[in-house]
Design a protein around this motif. Sequence first.
Motif, PDB file in Angstrom:
ATOM      1  N   GLU A  26      -0.287 -29.315 -17.179  1.00  0.00           N
ATOM      2  CA  GLU A  26      -1.593 -28.891 -16.236  1.00  0.00           C
ATOM      3  C   GLU A  26      -2.845 -28.805 -17.045  1.00  0.00           C
ATOM      4  OE1 GLU A  26       1.530 -26.851 -13.303  1.00  0.00           O
ATOM      5  OE2 GLU A  26      -0.656 -27.271 -12.825  1.00  0.00           O
ATOM      6  N   ARG A  27      -3.805 -29.229 -16.547  1.00  0.00           N
ATOM      7  CA  ARG A  27      -5.163 -28.942 -16.942  1.00  0.00           C
ATOM      8  C   ARG A  27      -6.049 -28.260 -15.517  1.00  0.00           C
ATOM      9  NH1 ARG A  27      -6.877 -30.509 -21.454  1.00  0.00           N
ATOM     10  NH2 ARG A  27      -5.734 -32.428 -22.528  1.00  0.00           N
ATOM     11  N   LEU A  28      -6.432 -27.146 -15.895  1.00  0.00           N
ATOM     12  CA  LEU A  28      -7.107 -26.409 -14.816  1.00  0.00           C
ATOM     13  C   LEU A  28      -8.345 -27.158 -14.345  1.00  0.00           C
ATOM     14  CD1 LEU A  28      -6.574 -24.057 -13.391  1.00  0.00           C
ATOM     15  CD2 LEU A  28      -7.824 -22.621 -14.906  1.00  0.00           C
ATOM     16  N   ALA A  29      -8.309 -27.602 -13.090  1.00  0.00           N
ATOM     17  CA  ALA A  29      -9.518 -28.074 -12.705  1.00  0.00           C
ATOM     18  C   ALA A  29     -10.385 -26.906 -12.101  1.00  0.00           C
ATOM     19  CB  ALA A  29      -9.039 -28.940 -11.444  1.00  0.00           C
ATOM     20  N   ALA A  30     -11.437 -26.756 -12.322  1.00  0.00           N
ATOM     21  CA  ALA A  30     -12.103 -25.667 -12.266  1.00  0.00           C
ATOM     22  C   ALA A  30     -13.635 -25.638 -11.429  1.00  0.00           C
ATOM     23  CB  ALA A  30     -12.523 -24.826 -13.775  1.00  0.00           C
ATOM     24  N   ALA A  31     -14.162 -24.631 -11.848  1.00  0.00           N
ATOM     25  CA  ALA A  31     -15.105 -24.219 -10.816  1.00  0.00           C
ATOM     26  C   ALA A  31     -16.866 -24.343 -11.709  1.00  0.00           C
ATOM     27  CB  ALA A  31     -15.357 -22.978 -10.151  1.00  0.00           C
ATOM     28  N   PHE A  32     -17.700 -24.390 -10.964  1.00  0.00           N
ATOM     29  CA  PHE A  32     -18.800 -24.217 -11.668  1.00  0.00           C
ATOM     30  C   PHE A  32     -19.378 -23.038 -12.140  1.00  0.00           C
ATOM     31  CE2 PHE A  32     -18.657 -27.174  -7.860  1.00  0.00           C
ATOM     32  CZ  PHE A  32     -19.186 -28.340  -8.494  1.00  0.00           C
ATOM     33  N   ALA A  33     -20.018 -23.002 -13.341  1.00  0.00           N
ATOM     34  CA  ALA A  33     -20.235 -22.100 -14.300  1.00  0.00           C
ATOM     35  C   ALA A  33     -21.153 -21.138 -13.511  1.00  0.00           C
ATOM     36  CB  ALA A  33     -20.973 -22.513 -15.425  1.00  0.00           C
ATOM     37  N   ARG A  34     -22.027 -21.294 -12.658  1.00  0.00           N
ATOM     38  CA  ARG A  34     -23.093 -20.299 -12.163  1.00  0.00           C
ATOM     39  C   ARG A  34     -22.493 -19.810 -10.808  1.00  0.00           C
ATOM     40  NH1 ARG A  34     -27.462 -20.164 -15.409  1.00  0.00           N
ATOM     41  NH2 ARG A  34     -27.935 -22.040 -16.710  1.00  0.00           N
ATOM     42  N   PRO A 218      -3.774 -17.525 -19.994  1.00  0.00           N
ATOM     43  CA  PRO A 218      -2.696 -16.813 -20.234  1.00  0.00           C
ATOM     44  C   PRO A 218      -1.524 -16.958 -19.446  1.00  0.00           C
ATOM     45  CG  PRO A 218      -4.767 -15.387 -19.874  1.00  0.00           C
ATOM     46  CD  PRO A 218      -4.936 -16.743 -19.396  1.00  0.00           C
ATOM     47  N   GLY A 219      -0.334 -16.851 -19.939  1.00  0.00           N
ATOM     48  CA  GLY A 219       0.974 -17.016 -19.414  1.00  0.00           C
ATOM     49  C   GLY A 219       1.709 -15.583 -18.974  1.00  0.00           C
ATOM     50  N   THR A 220       1.110 -14.398 -18.862  1.00  0.00           N
ATOM     51  CA  THR A 220       1.415 -13.230 -18.585  1.00  0.00           C
ATOM     52  C   THR A 220       0.584 -12.702 -17.421  1.00  0.00           C
ATOM     53  OG1 THR A 220       0.143 -11.838 -20.205  1.00  0.00           O
ATOM     54  CG2 THR A 220       2.439 -12.795 -20.945  1.00  0.00           C
ATOM     55  N   SER A 250       3.303 -24.280 -15.252  1.00  0.00           N
ATOM     56  CA  SER A 250       4.312 -23.436 -14.443  1.00  0.00           C
ATOM     57  C   SER A 250       4.319 -22.071 -14.711  1.00  0.00           C
ATOM     58  CB  SER A 250       5.745 -24.070 -14.635  1.00  0.00           C
ATOM     59  OG  SER A 250       5.898 -25.315 -14.291  1.00  0.00           O
ATOM     60  N   GLU A 251       4.207 -21.930 -16.282  1.00  0.00           N
ATOM     61  CA  GLU A 251       4.047 -20.532 -16.885  1.00  0.00           C
ATOM     62  C   GLU A 251       2.869 -19.686 -16.306  1.00  0.00           C
ATOM     63  OE1 GLU A 251       4.438 -18.410 -21.295  1.00  0.00           O
ATOM     64  OE2 GLU A 251       3.016 -20.216 -21.053  1.00  0.00           O
ATOM     65  N   THR A 252       1.661 -20.101 -16.143  1.00  0.00           N
ATOM     66  CA  THR A 252       0.710 -19.469 -15.434  1.00  0.00           C
ATOM     67  C   THR A 252       0.782 -19.237 -14.199  1.00  0.00           C
ATOM     68  OG1 THR A 252      -0.909 -20.338 -17.286  1.00  0.00           O
ATOM     69  CG2 THR A 252      -1.839 -19.517 -15.119  1.00  0.00           C
ATOM     70  N   ARG A 253       1.397 -20.179 -13.315  1.00  0.00           N
ATOM     71  CA  ARG A 253       1.577 -20.015 -11.777  1.00  0.00           C
ATOM     72  C   ARG A 253       2.634 -18.755 -11.710  1.00  0.00           C
ATOM     73  NH1 ARG A 253       0.369 -23.491  -8.282  1.00  0.00           N
ATOM     74  NH2 ARG A 253       0.302 -25.063  -9.770  1.00  0.00           N
ATOM     75  N   ALA A 254       3.726 -18.776 -12.530  1.00  0.00           N
ATOM     76  CA  ALA A 254       4.591 -17.834 -12.344  1.00  0.00           C
ATOM     77  C   ALA A 254       3.988 -16.458 -12.771  1.00  0.00           C
ATOM     78  CB  ALA A 254       5.832 -18.070 -13.338  1.00  0.00           C
TER      79      ALA A 254
END
Length: 346
Positions: A26-34, A218-220, A250-254
């Motif tokens: 996965e690549r994290l689709a993300a948000a606007f910076a401001r 992070p994965g924790t 999956s690691e980040t989701r967990a």
Amino acid sequence: MDDYQAVRELLPAPPLSPEVERAGRERLAAAFARERVRRSRRTARWSALGLGMAGAAAAAAIVFAQSVPTGAPATSGTVAQADGKRFLLVAAATVAAMPDEGTWWGSREVQGLQYRDPGGRYVLHESTSIETWIPADPEGLTWYRETPQGVRPATPRDEAAWRADGSPTSWTYDGAGEREGPGVVRAEPGEQRTWSTEDWDFRIVTAGKPLTKMGDLPGTPEGLKTLFGGDDRTTVDTAARLLVFAPVTSETRAAAYRLLASTPGVAAVGQVTDVLGRTGQAIEYESGEFALSGRVGATRTRLVIDPVTGKPLSLETRSAADGLLRLYTAIQDSRWADENPLKEKK
């Protein structure tokens, strides 16, 4: 107790469906910076003259809040999860076992909101079906298909009051009531639209740190909490939005599930039926992220999870006073695939 012991005791892990097993890298689709851009787009989400639910959903999909409303509780550290939230550990163990593969993250959602008619006699339900395809390639375009489903009375009781009002097919708001923004709301479904956009830059920006790769996340639980920053309300808001909207590993989701299980302010609800009639396990919390809160009073947000697949089913915000559903996102499907159907059928 480790997560897998919880699985053995609570829910024997069922075979994963082929769809679930396609969950991928996965690549994290993300948000606007401001923060300014984030707030303006969230406000536009429910405006009668705004850009529609899909564009606003993209803007609000996942933002790591850097401030919280005055009066939000400020605590630090984590505590052991209450027994009622142990199903979150089951979900964590289930999603952690999913392989990471795919070039497109696709999701089908129904987004909706409820508000009273201008005269305050009955509740209306407005909804839009949205399909989104986010590329793993950070240079690619995000594709959307939006189908407005129209406005209707929310319940049979509301329908009776609507009929007594002459069965109107449009309602005019002046911006002073529960529905944000002035304009005319019409009952009939709107025109379907399909488009692509570059307004997702495939980054998360928090505390001034841009994350350009999914592997940077992070994965924790401890790593996510540190990354999110802020107090417990910020942590819960961000973890829930990550689970519902973002194509993370999956690691980040967990890790996000484990973080929710250990963060104060998260209450287990038990088995519930979500807005689409599906059965799941739920948690509730007081959100600091919804613009609706200032217009309709205090709210409670509910995250409903499929106990078999570990996937989120819906994110629903209700009035704390009377339980009235105000705002929701219901996920009908989310998966990784090698093809984007919208790109081929524009």
